[in-house]
Scaffold this active site. Structure first.
Site, mmCIF file in Angstrom:
data_model
loop_
_atom_site.group_PDB
_atom_site.id
_atom_site.type_symbol
_atom_site.label_atom_id
_atom_site.label_comp_id
_atom_site.label_asym_id
_atom_site.label_seq_id
_atom_site.Cartn_x
_atom_site.Cartn_y
_atom_site.Cartn_z
ATOM 1 N N TYR B 22 -6.094 4.253 -19.065
ATOM 2 C CA TYR B 22 -5.963 5.268 -18.199
ATOM 3 C C TYR B 22 -6.385 6.689 -18.928
ATOM 4 C CZ TYR B 22 -4.027 7.723 -14.137
ATOM 5 O OH TYR B 22 -3.920 8.333 -12.933
ATOM 6 N N GLY B 137 0.151 2.122 -0.570
ATOM 7 C CA GLY B 137 1.050 3.288 -0.607
ATOM 8 C C GLY B 137 0.325 4.220 -0.150
ATOM 9 N N VAL B 138 -0.597 4.807 -0.772
ATOM 10 C CA VAL B 138 -1.400 6.078 -0.141
ATOM 11 C C VAL B 138 -1.804 5.828 1.051
ATOM 12 C CG1 VAL B 138 -3.482 7.377 -0.472
ATOM 13 C CG2 VAL B 138 -2.198 6.755 -2.503
ATOM 14 N N ARG B 158 -7.686 -5.937 4.323
ATOM 15 C CA ARG B 158 -8.385 -7.223 4.046
ATOM 16 C C ARG B 158 -7.791 -8.295 5.424
ATOM 17 N NH1 ARG B 158 -6.717 -8.506 -1.412
ATOM 18 N NH2 ARG B 158 -5.036 -7.239 -0.866
ATOM 19 N N ARG B 160 -5.965 -11.970 6.564
ATOM 20 C CA ARG B 160 -5.210 -12.462 5.813
ATOM 21 C C ARG B 160 -4.697 -13.381 6.947
ATOM 22 N NH1 ARG B 160 -2.135 -7.752 3.354
ATOM 23 N NH2 ARG B 160 -4.105 -6.864 3.507
ATOM 24 N N TRP B 260 -8.289 12.859 -7.325
ATOM 25 C CA TRP B 260 -7.171 12.140 -8.590
ATOM 26 C C TRP B 260 -5.993 13.407 -8.670
ATOM 27 C CZ3 TRP B 260 -7.666 12.556 -14.708
ATOM 28 C CH2 TRP B 260 -6.705 11.940 -15.285
#
Lengths: 335, 335
Positions: B22, B137-138, B158, B160, B260
């Site tokens: 990171y 989460g976001v 996605r 599923r 970010w």
């Protein structure tokens, strides 16, 4: 008002437009004359760039007079013709004092280079710009305008047998550094570029990258940009898309944007257009922005008939289409 | 001043930070105590997000008092601990009146969603946002905040087995439309999205796309954006880069940018941080922004020894690391 064209180049985008693969259509009209079968069919004239002389103006037009030179103020006007009716908004008056061939190629390449250097990063003297396709018409204009403004350029060109000649030519235009596409990925070049640009941390370095190639070379170029730098795409000569690692977006805040001169003309005023033209003409007059390499295709001398003109035009189109002919074909109207 | 932590989540980026992949390092110090061998080694505490209570303040500090709740005002503070010394600039005071677990997860997901909806496109009521990874989460915060602001969302998830359950859950959060990654490329879906968004020309339509996945789905998503729309990348869950056709940049003027949260904190004032927190806390209090799915990992009850705490932490890290566990692990400190 009526104008007569002095000179009009053939640009690659003009051909894309005729092919129907360009997002802007030319102006179609039924007024261009009657077809051999008597039908008034919708027709359009090719060409988006050119310089013309005003030969008649209506009473209401105050800011243009007979004898003025004008360039196109929008895309899609149709410039491959000797005469046209126009509205004042179709054109931008320019100062004379440069040649008609120079004036004919003002509005695309030089203006694209000018705007890309002005409208994205805030560049100050000594700052760096990196570009690929540095030998293109726009690329050469970028080199010269940047040089005039004391902005340094790192220029990427494809490797080729006569690479040293090309390097010498670009140097003579004012290119600060030149690297080939093959050299770009080498560790040695990475170190060299760091040395040239004094990259000590991510906040300094190269603020602007100009991309007309696409593909791998455009991704490589993006990696040299400083934090929050601009990567501006104005062409895709390789016909490859651009692949961006997410880290360049998220952590390094590189902004991947596009530039299209036609859009600029659409959203900017006559005054802004004039201001830009005058600044560019100033650079030409000072000898800081030279002619593009070109072939003059004379048009309309007395000993030509329709058939010979057609052959001449098709030949010029062919040379423009193959692209790597390297010289811009400019129709020069003789009347 | 001194603070004691109430709750601190384990976020994926925390683990990346420990792994060294990171771009932000945690704060290293020799003051965290003596190692078993007697050496004062440089150590850092993990964790970037959390809520703490002020337990002591120096005389010079005027805007914080004992009993206040604070969240982290910058990345890299180290939040997986019971107590810490801090400066006022390390933290942002928040209004109480929400739970400690809600407060502990304010500064990353909810703030990222909040800022991405505010800082790029100018969105007005009825406008559309498209996002992939809508179940992240976001993503869930985007759905809820957009819904609170009357902004419509098209949410890509996605496919599923239990897709209908997921669709129902996202709908209950306020998602306007939900499509699967497999549906996105279908002509039927293309027509549907056109119908939903009333795309008649390029100037209307979807102004903002949020991408935390990368790869093919991010390119597909970009094609739905309106002219001059924003494509904002804040994650790369697929670990694939983003591939951009040059035409989207040049002719459609799509701006490919990154976001970010850590950078935002770096460049914005305490006042701006407070303003954002208060607005988000307001949404939570009004029931418009719910809890993230989570597991509470209690920490420091009297019957625990070092070994059992270690096992508990490693288990929570494992669950966070695998990612698809689906629930955020939140350390809850009991003192």
């Amino acid at each position: 008002m009526h104008i007569r064209f002095l000179a009009s180049p053939i640009n690659p985008a003009d051909i894309n437009q005729i092919e129907g693969v360009y997002p802007l259509r030319p102006t179609f009209t039924k007024e261009l004359g009657v077809l051999p079968d008597g039908e008034h069919k919708e027709l359009a004239v090719g060409g988006n760039e050119g310089v013309a002389e005003v030969i008649a103006v209506g009473d209401q037009i105050e800011d243009l007079k007979v004898g003025d030179w004008v360039v196109m103020g929008r895309s899609g006007f149709g410039t491959w013709r000797t005469h046209a009716a126009a509205t004042p908004n179709d054109v931008t008056r320019i100062d004379k004092g440069i040649g008609s061939l120079q004036a004919a190629t003002l509005t695309v390449n030089a203006c694209t280079a000018f705007r890309m250097l002005k409208d994205f990063a805030t560049l100050k003297e000594g700052d760096f710009v990196i570009q690929n396709g540095a030998n293109s018409g726009v690329g050469q204009a970028v080199i010269q305008i940047a040089h005039a403004w004391n902005i340094k350029t790192i220029n990427i060109v494809r490797n080729r047998p006569e690479i040293e000649d090309l390097k010498a030519r670009l140097k003579s235009l004012g290119a600060t550094y030149i690297v080939t596409d093959e050299e770009l990925g080498c560790y040695k070049t990475k170190d060299l570029i760091k040395e040239w640009t004094n990259i000590n941390d991510n906040n300094v370095g190269i603020k602007l990258g100009l991309n007309c190639v696409g593909g791998k070379i455009s991704t490589e170029m993006a990696k040299y940009l400083c934090r929050s730098g601009y990567h501006v795409t104005y062409g895709a000569m390789s016909r490859q898309p651009i692949t961006i690692p997410a880290s360049l977006l998220i952590f390094k805040d590189i902004k991947f944007l596009g530039y299209w001169m036609s859009r600029w003309y659409q959203y900017h005023s006559k005054e802004e257009r004039s201001e830009m033209m005058n600044e560019i003409i100033g650079l030409i007059r000072q000898g800081k922005l030279g002619d593009v390499a070109h072939d003059e295709v004379t048009w309309g001398s007395s000993n030509e008939n329709d058939e010979s003109l057609k052959i001449k035009l098709l030949d010029a189109l062919d040379k423009s289409y193959t692209g790597f002919h390297g010289k811009k074909q400019i129709l020069q109207f003789q009347l």
